[in-house]
Motif scaffolding. Structure first.
Motif, mmCIF file in Angstrom:
data_model
loop_
_atom_site.group_PDB
_atom_site.id
_atom_site.type_symbol
_atom_site.label_atom_id
_atom_site.label_comp_id
_atom_site.label_asym_id
_atom_site.label_seq_id
_atom_site.Cartn_x
_atom_site.Cartn_y
_atom_site.Cartn_z
ATOM 1 N N TYR A 293 0.712 -1.137 -0.017
ATOM 2 C CA TYR A 293 0.033 0.050 0.028
ATOM 3 C C TYR A 293 0.988 1.303 -0.142
ATOM 4 C CZ TYR A 293 -3.881 -3.129 0.896
ATOM 5 O OH TYR A 293 -4.953 -3.960 1.066
ATOM 6 N N THR A 294 0.430 2.425 -0.449
ATOM 7 C CA THR A 294 1.232 3.576 -0.493
ATOM 8 C C THR A 294 0.907 4.592 0.664
ATOM 9 O OG1 THR A 294 -0.533 4.952 -1.662
ATOM 10 C CG2 THR A 294 1.244 3.529 -2.820
ATOM 11 N N GLY A 295 1.674 5.244 0.924
ATOM 12 C CA GLY A 295 1.652 6.279 2.025
ATOM 13 C C GLY A 295 0.168 7.251 1.776
ATOM 14 N N ARG A 296 0.001 7.488 0.630
ATOM 15 C CA ARG A 296 -1.241 8.168 0.151
ATOM 16 C C ARG A 296 -2.521 7.421 0.602
ATOM 17 N NH1 ARG A 296 -4.179 9.488 -5.370
ATOM 18 N NH2 ARG A 296 -3.598 7.534 -5.993
ATOM 19 N N GLU A 297 -2.376 6.215 0.311
ATOM 20 C CA GLU A 297 -3.692 5.204 0.566
ATOM 21 C C GLU A 297 -3.795 5.034 2.418
ATOM 22 O OE1 GLU A 297 -3.491 2.392 -3.456
ATOM 23 O OE2 GLU A 297 -2.405 1.899 -1.579
ATOM 24 N N LEU A 298 -2.677 4.924 3.039
ATOM 25 C CA LEU A 298 -2.755 5.111 4.423
ATOM 26 C C LEU A 298 -3.434 6.401 4.791
ATOM 27 C CD1 LEU A 298 -2.351 3.496 6.979
ATOM 28 C CD2 LEU A 298 0.031 4.041 6.956
ATOM 29 N N ARG A 299 -2.836 7.410 4.296
ATOM 30 C CA ARG A 299 -3.328 8.686 4.742
ATOM 31 C C ARG A 299 -4.830 8.786 4.540
ATOM 32 N NH1 ARG A 299 -1.814 14.100 5.352
ATOM 33 N NH2 ARG A 299 -3.180 15.624 4.647
ATOM 34 N N TYR A 300 -5.390 8.302 3.294
ATOM 35 C CA TYR A 300 -6.781 8.502 3.072
ATOM 36 C C TYR A 300 -7.425 7.802 4.465
ATOM 37 C CZ TYR A 300 -11.260 8.334 0.779
ATOM 38 O OH TYR A 300 -12.752 8.733 0.621
ATOM 39 N N ALA A 301 -7.013 6.480 4.526
ATOM 40 C CA ALA A 301 -7.657 5.501 5.365
ATOM 41 C C ALA A 301 -7.730 5.836 6.710
ATOM 42 C CB ALA A 301 -6.823 3.978 5.347
ATOM 43 N N LEU A 302 -6.701 6.833 7.303
ATOM 44 C CA LEU A 302 -6.680 7.247 8.410
ATOM 45 C C LEU A 302 -7.294 8.619 8.474
ATOM 46 C CD1 LEU A 302 -3.004 6.699 9.473
ATOM 47 C CD2 LEU A 302 -4.993 5.293 10.289
ATOM 48 N N LEU A 303 -7.719 9.167 7.378
ATOM 49 C CA LEU A 303 -8.316 10.531 7.376
ATOM 50 C C LEU A 303 -9.672 10.600 7.245
ATOM 51 C CD1 LEU A 303 -7.230 13.572 7.011
ATOM 52 C CD2 LEU A 303 -7.575 13.063 4.556
ATOM 53 N N ARG A 304 -10.266 9.529 6.682
ATOM 54 C CA ARG A 304 -11.516 9.383 6.299
ATOM 55 C C ARG A 304 -12.778 9.619 7.178
ATOM 56 N NH1 ARG A 304 -13.653 3.951 4.405
ATOM 57 N NH2 ARG A 304 -12.414 2.719 6.012
ATOM 58 N N VAL A 305 -12.637 8.950 8.482
ATOM 59 C CA VAL A 305 -13.421 9.129 9.419
ATOM 60 C C VAL A 305 -13.428 10.399 10.436
ATOM 61 C CG1 VAL A 305 -14.299 7.801 11.337
ATOM 62 C CG2 VAL A 305 -13.883 6.644 9.300
ATOM 63 N N HIS A 306 -14.466 10.792 10.904
ATOM 64 C CA HIS A 306 -14.522 12.009 11.770
ATOM 65 C C HIS A 306 -13.531 11.921 12.867
ATOM 66 C CE1 HIS A 306 -15.796 14.958 14.531
ATOM 67 N NE2 HIS A 306 -15.994 15.678 13.872
ATOM 68 N N TYR A 307 -12.715 12.699 13.204
ATOM 69 C CA TYR A 307 -11.707 12.439 14.408
ATOM 70 C C TYR A 307 -12.348 11.970 15.555
ATOM 71 C CZ TYR A 307 -12.396 16.989 16.863
ATOM 72 O OH TYR A 307 -12.999 18.068 17.386
ATOM 73 N N ARG A 308 -13.457 12.395 16.051
ATOM 74 C CA ARG A 308 -14.018 11.904 17.394
ATOM 75 C C ARG A 308 -14.666 10.422 17.464
ATOM 76 N NH1 ARG A 308 -17.726 15.036 19.363
ATOM 77 N NH2 ARG A 308 -18.021 16.567 17.944
#
Ligand code: AMP
Ligand code: ZN
Length: 485
Positions: A293-308
């Motif tokens: 997987y790429t860093g970009r894919e991981l960024r998306y996976a960690l970013l896509r859900v509301h932080y709370r």
């Protein structure tokens, strides 16, 4: 509409108000990594949430002064160095470098400053603060020679965590393991040296020792951002005791409100449990890259859900991230084709714009829906929802040949703007700057001489310029760490 955040202190959504926003930047303090091992992707969920926060503030025109500390002395770093049989700094340097490398991979913007707790400037500040607390009766040296904060003397202690202090039983002067505190909840400001600490020791008015973890953040934030911070972040596990203690120490010294907005992100979970080093259920960034997987894919996976909202890490989630990004990539490629064709043949495009005499679907882009969603306590799920809805609509318009030049350009401009927050575009080949290439070459040379220390220093300098160096069997490779300056 103004930005709004959920403030852990009030447990309410509050409008973000800054006094004199044009006169000074937003003061943002984010608790950084404890460099005793490579950070796991749960830690990076917190850093990505903070990155999103900074980028949205900047999109809305704020300047941000962000400080992220590096905790390079506390129990775990000392134990790690002792077990590895190396000096503390040698031990922590490798994890510090790894942290910067992983942050680049995930396109996390660099903070303005990364103060380290072992920097003499901050140690001096910690000692100064502890002395101030003692003189005000807010701290005391116990029989074990360590210095503790006297929580009973700080009535607001427990307010951030909404914690009732009476739940913590005060049993007078209790012997608790090796130390001797007045109240079981009193926390260490200065830990007296003992044999297990080896060479890790500094002089202080209370004898040899080292700082407690909490005072490190109070000292570094007040030293770099002043007595008052606008926004302070971390994961929810930081609320108590760490941030509670930071308030007590900082306000105890300055007498001023330490933080205006406290923002905390929920945990990254694995099978419903917090991802944590101690549970052994963690992945690092290289673990994810090793699965292709790429860093970009991981960024998306960690970013896509509301932080709370707690986020469960799964490989299925990684695949969904890949699919979502592929949709964005295809959409951008299509838009570019329309825009380029239009540039080459302007006359033909004009006819597209008035097909049927109606406004094309694509001219009605959601100019502000994405940004408005993020203003609402960083509602990324809603923002991405708008993005994908727009992608569906514009794809339909392109299928029907209804996209004109101006609209394609407008959509690409819109994407450029929202991508300053998302930073999710595919890597394109970017020319390597001369300075970076030279440093990389020097690094190759020193590596041949097995000068690893110099090699690591050069890696840090390359990384500070926004590039990443990776050692492969075909030599070192440079990639751009996007989102860095
Ligand atoms: P540490 O290095 O343990 O001090 O943690 C660095 C940051 O990562 C802190 O803000 C923690 O709250 C955060 N953190 C640790 N574990 C997780 C997790 N599983 N999910 C989200 N954030 C985390
Ligand atoms: Zn901290």
């Amino acid at each position: 509409m103004a930005l709004r955040f959920f403030n852990t202190y009030s447990r309410e959504i509050e409008e973000f108000e800054l006094r004199n926003p044009t006169a000074r930047p937003v003061r943002l303090y984010t608790c950084g990594p404890t460099v005793y091992s490579r950070a796991h992707i749960g830690n990076f969920r917190a850093y990505i949430f903070e990155d999103l926060l900074q980028r949205q503030l900047e999109l809305r025109g704020y300047k941000v002064h962000r400080v992220m500390n590096i905790t390079d002395v506390e129990d775990k770093t000392i134990r790690g160095a002792r077990e590895a049989g190396v000096p503390l700094q040698t031990f922590t340097e490798q994890f510090k470098a790894a942290f910067f490398e992983d942050a680049h991979t995930l396109r996390i913007k660099r903070a303005d400053e990364y103060p380290a707790a072992t920097d003499q400037r901050y140690l001096d500040r910690m000692i100064e603060m502890i002395s101030g607390l003692i003189s005000k009766g807010l701290a005391y040296q116990a029989d074990d020679k360590s210095v503790y904060f006297r929580i009973n003397k700080f009535p607001d202690y427990g307010k951030l965590a909404h914690f009732d202090l009476t739940q913590l039983q005060s049993t007078g002067r209790v012997k608790h393991d090796e130390y001797d505190k007045e109240h079981i909840g009193d926390f260490a400001l200065w830990k007296a040296w003992d044999e297990a600490d080896g060479d890790v020791k500094w002089n202080s008015p209370w004898g040899l020792g080292r700082p407690g973890w909490h005072i490190e953040c109070s000292a570094m934030s007040t030293a770099l951002l002043g007595d008052q911070v606008d926004i302070h972040c971390g994961g929810v596990d930081n609320i108590f005791p760490h941030h509670e203690a930071e308030i007590a120490q900082s306000e105890g010294v300055t007498g001023k409100k330490f933080v205006r907005y406290w923002l905390h992100c929920a945990h990254l979970l694995v099978d419903g449990q917090k991802m944590a080093k101690s549970l052994g259920n963690f992945y690092t960034v290289p673990d994810i890259l090793a699965k292709d997987y790429t860093g970009r894919e991981l960024r998306y996976a960690l970013l896509r859900v509301h932080y709370r909202v707690p986020l469960n890490f799964t490989w299925e989630g990684m695949n969904e991230a890949r699919e979502s990004l592929a949709r964005i990539d295809e959409w951008l490629a299509r838009l570019r084709k329309v825009a380029e064709k239009a540039n080459a043949e302007p006359a033909r495009n004009a006819s597209h714009s008035d097909a049927g005499g109606r406004p094309t679907a694509n001219t009605q882009r959601p100019a502000t829906a994405f940004e408005d969603a993020l203003d609402d306590d960083l509602n990324i799920s809603a923002a991405l929802g708008f993005l994908f809805e727009s992608i569906r609509e514009t794809n339909r318009a392109m299928d029907q040949n209804e996209m004109d030049e101006a609209s394609a350009h407008a959509w690409l401009e819109w994407w450029k703007r929202i991508n300053t927050v998302l930073d999710l575009e595919a890597e394109t080949d970017v020319a390597i700057p001369h300075e970076v290439a030279q440093l990389a070459e020097e690094r190759e040379n020193v590596r041949r001489e097995k000068n690893w220390k110099r090699s690591d220093e050069l890696r840090d300098r390359i990384s500070a310029l926004g590039w990443q160096v990776r050692d492969t069997k075909d030599g070192s490779k440079l990639t751009r760490g996007a989102g860095t300056e």
